[in-house]
Design an enzyme around this catalytic site. Structure first.
Site, PDB file in Angstrom:
ATOM      1  N   ASP A 155       0.825  -1.202   0.000  1.00  0.00           N
ATOM      2  CA  ASP A 155       0.000   0.000   0.000  1.00  0.00           C
ATOM      3  C   ASP A 155       0.867   1.263   0.000  1.00  0.00           C
ATOM      4  O   ASP A 155       1.842   1.345   0.749  1.00  0.00           O
ATOM      5  CB  ASP A 155      -0.849  -0.048   1.289  1.00  0.00           C
ATOM      6  CG  ASP A 155      -1.932   0.998   1.330  1.00  0.00           C
ATOM      7  OD1 ASP A 155      -2.859   0.910   0.522  1.00  0.00           O
ATOM      8  OD2 ASP A 155      -1.854   1.907   2.187  1.00  0.00           O
ATOM      9  N   GLU A 212       1.653  -0.587  -4.979  1.00  0.00           N
ATOM     10  CA  GLU A 212       0.748   0.505  -5.330  1.00  0.00           C
ATOM     11  C   GLU A 212       1.616   1.757  -5.232  1.00  0.00           C
ATOM     12  O   GLU A 212       1.831   2.300  -4.152  1.00  0.00           O
ATOM     13  CB  GLU A 212      -0.424   0.595  -4.344  1.00  0.00           C
ATOM     14  CG  GLU A 212      -1.421   1.654  -4.772  1.00  0.00           C
ATOM     15  CD  GLU A 212      -2.194   2.298  -3.623  1.00  0.00           C
ATOM     16  OE1 GLU A 212      -3.353   2.672  -3.840  1.00  0.00           O
ATOM     17  OE2 GLU A 212      -1.643   2.439  -2.512  1.00  0.00           O
TER      18      GLU A 212
HETATM   19  C1  GLC Z   1      -4.280   2.923  -0.597  1.00  0.00           C
HETATM   20  C2  GLC Z   1      -5.515   2.067  -0.452  1.00  0.00           C
HETATM   21  C3  GLC Z   1      -6.631   2.923   0.050  1.00  0.00           C
HETATM   22  C4  GLC Z   1      -6.240   3.543   1.382  1.00  0.00           C
HETATM   23  C5  GLC Z   1      -4.909   4.271   1.289  1.00  0.00           C
HETATM   24  C6  GLC Z   1      -4.347   4.589   2.648  1.00  0.00           C
HETATM   25  O1  GLC Z   1      -4.401   3.862  -1.592  1.00  0.00           O
HETATM   26  O2  GLC Z   1      -5.813   1.444  -1.668  1.00  0.00           O
HETATM   27  O3  GLC Z   1      -7.822   2.202   0.183  1.00  0.00           O
HETATM   28  O4  GLC Z   1      -7.224   4.450   1.783  1.00  0.00           O
HETATM   29  O5  GLC Z   1      -3.948   3.496   0.635  1.00  0.00           O
HETATM   30  O6  GLC Z   1      -3.894   3.426   3.272  1.00  0.00           O
END
Ligand code: GLC
Length: 548
Positions: free
Chosen positions: A214, A273
């Site tokens: 994440d 991500e």
């Molecule tokens: C990422 C997740 C999202 C979350 C954010 C903070 O973007 O996909 O759902 O709110 O991280 O952890």
């Protein structure tokens, strides 16, 4: 001595399994509720493993299932090495992994390293500790600026609206790039780094095959004084020197993680991500010496348009080559309006405004949206690389845009002063059967209300219908396994700006008509199509796979 029988599960031994895997994202609280408390749980996932195997996915990725006060749907983790009691126990987790592996399905867990929950013992300890103490050094605590330190230490902003700093009664401020309940960790602190290595091992030792990381681009921050100004939530420079995002130093962290991954056989995998400012910068996360793969959200952001799709594919295949990885493809996830709804709204529609109007303005053309979504998905599933599906898209679910304000749980709703509704509309519990309090999700109502329109879309209703979206996904995923070949793609000229045609090795072709008028179908046997195909013509907004 008898020869060992090669079971399907032995495919776990293939170190490259992820390169062309179809990964199904489970939002655990909304998938299946086994104990009737309205919240999906791990035993619910286990109970539906047969469904996932029949669907034909290669792996499941579970959004956070850890103890959490749900300030951000579970992305506020209070304990990285346990299961939220309302979702089950570690024993339930182990049973789920065992069931998945027995069905030749890999398991990917979500790691949230940028921030913990404010209820994490470390943050509680930090709150009780003195300014300047080792407990506070695990996070980003600073004195304020201005008279009496009453102004925040810097101008940094939260992704969820408002500033990225909250002040404590003792006068110090702490940094949170997301909700105040998500304090950012200090990755310059060795103890923080070691603890995450421990967490990675903890799950790998329990059979986890990979991790989704994440906000992977935000861990390394320039915390030198004075803190530099930064008023956007994306990296603004290309050389890795932005104060907060995509800094060069972040890759030192992932090099250490890679050592952990490679200490297992087969090596554990990861997907970042990472919002990077360029293709070359994104490739750094996807290197085999780094996390190994990185999401691209280009398809998710593209209009349903032949030229746009072609550019996305070409660029991303080039990038994957550059990184020494395979590409990822995503049309929907837990953070965005479902693609069946996006494609049923006018081009350029503001999804946030559409949600705030409870889905009334502009008007959603559900039929067109689903037709395009099916064509887009079939196009995506034919590409080399790995495809990430989001639970419910195989049912053709639309975004639930009219959730009542009282039901909303996404922090975005509150943090923006009720200007943005947030992401709950794609997190509504799944319908498994056409009747029952929660359409088979559990024995009682689910944690978010489901619309009546879910009844005909329930799994039980779609299984029997060969034309259903579920049947389309099942057929496509079965074929995809058979047709998975070398990661090559060759564009074939179509003579039409609305049509894309590419060939994969072994005589496998994918043709999409992005226009609305039928076009002649190229030669070949139709293996699967996203809509009815006949008379040698491919109807508008339809994809077909052909074999020759
Ligand atoms: C990422 C997740 C999202 C979350 C954010 C903070 O973007 O996909 O759902 O709110 O991280 O952890």
């Amino acid at each position: 001595m008898t020869e060992p029988v090669l079971l399907a599960a032995d495919r776990t031994l293939d170190a490259d399994w992820w390169r062309q895997a179809c990964v199904y994202q489970i939002y655990p609280r909304s998938f299946a509720d086994s104990d009737g408390n309205g919240i999906g749980d791990l035993a619910g996932v286990t109970s539906r493993m047969g469904y996932l195997a029949d669907l034909g996915v290669d792996a499941i990725w579970l959004s956070p299932f850890y103890p959490s006060a749900l300030a951000d749907g579970g992305y506020d983790v209070a304990d990285y090495r346990d299961v939220a009691p309302e979702l089950g126990t570690l024993a339930d987790f182990e049973a789920m992994v065992e069931a998945a592996h027995a069905a030749a399905i890999k398991v990917i867990v979500d790691i949230v390293p940028n921030h913990t929950s404010n209820l994490h013992p470390w943050f509680q300890e930090a709150l009780a500790a003195e300014p300047g103490s080792p407990a506070r050094d695990r996070y980003i605590f600073r004195d304020g600026t201005g008279a009496d330190g009453a102004e925040p230490p810097s101008d940094w902003i939260s992704h969820f609206g408002g500033r990225a700093w909250t002040r404590l009664p003792d006068g110090q401020w702490y940094c949170h790039l997301f909700a105040p309940e998500q304090p950012d960790l200090n990755w310059d602190n060795r103890e923080v780094r070691d603890d995450f290595l421990h967490t990675l091992r903890f799950w790998a030792d329990r059979g986890v095959d990979g991790y989704r990381v994440d906000v992977a681009h935000a861990l390394a921050k320039d915390l030198s004084e004075p803190l530099r100004s930064k008023t956007t939530v994306l990296p603004d420079v290309l050389d890795g020197t932005d104060p907060l995002f995509d800094r060069n130093e972040v890759h030192d962290i992932y090099a250490e993680w890679r050592e952990v991954f490679n200490s297992y056989d087969p090596p554990r995998t990861a997907v970042a991500e990472a919002f990077a400012p360029s293709a070359a910068r994104r490739a750094l996360y996807a290197r085999p010496t780094g996390l190994g793969q990185a999401f691209n959200f280009d398809l998710l952001q593209a209009d349903f348009d032949a030229a746009a799709y072609r550019t996305v594919v070409t660029d991303n295949l080039d990038q994957a080559l550059l990184a020494g990885s395979s590409s990822t493809w995503v049309l929907s996830n837990h953070d965005v309006v479902r693609h069946s709804s996006r494609y049923g709204l006018p081009v350029g529609a503001d999804y946030a405004e559409w949600l705030i109007s409870d889905g009334r303005e502009p008007v959603l053309d559900e039929v067109t949206g689903l037709r395009r979504a099916r064509a887009a998905t079939l196009f995506m599933l034919a590409l080399p690389g790995s495809a990430y599906l989001y639970q419910g898209e195989e049912l053709g679910l639309h975004e639930v845009a009219d959730l009542p304000a009282a039901a909303l749980q996404d922090p975005i709703w509150l943090r923006t002063g009720n200007i943005l509704k947030g992401r709950d509309g794609c997190r509504v519990p799944l319908p498994w059967s056409s009747d029952g309090d929660s359409y088979g999700f559990g024995s009682g109502a689910g944690w978010l209300p489901q619309p009546a329109g879910f009844a005909p879309l329930a799994v039980s209703a779609q299984l029997a219908d060969p034309g259903s979206t579920l049947s389309l996904y099942r057929r496509a995923l079965r074929l995809r396994r058979e047709l998975r070949v070398d990661e090559a793609l060759e564009w074939v000229a179509t003579g039409s700006p609305d049509m894309l045609h590419f060939a994969r090795p072994g005589g496998w072709h994918c043709v999409t008509n992005f226009g609305t008028e039928p076009v002649p179908l190229p030669a070949g046997q139709v293996a699967v199509a996203s809509g009815p195909v006949g008379d040698g013509m491919l109807p508008g907004e339809t994809t077909a796979w052909l074999t020759r």
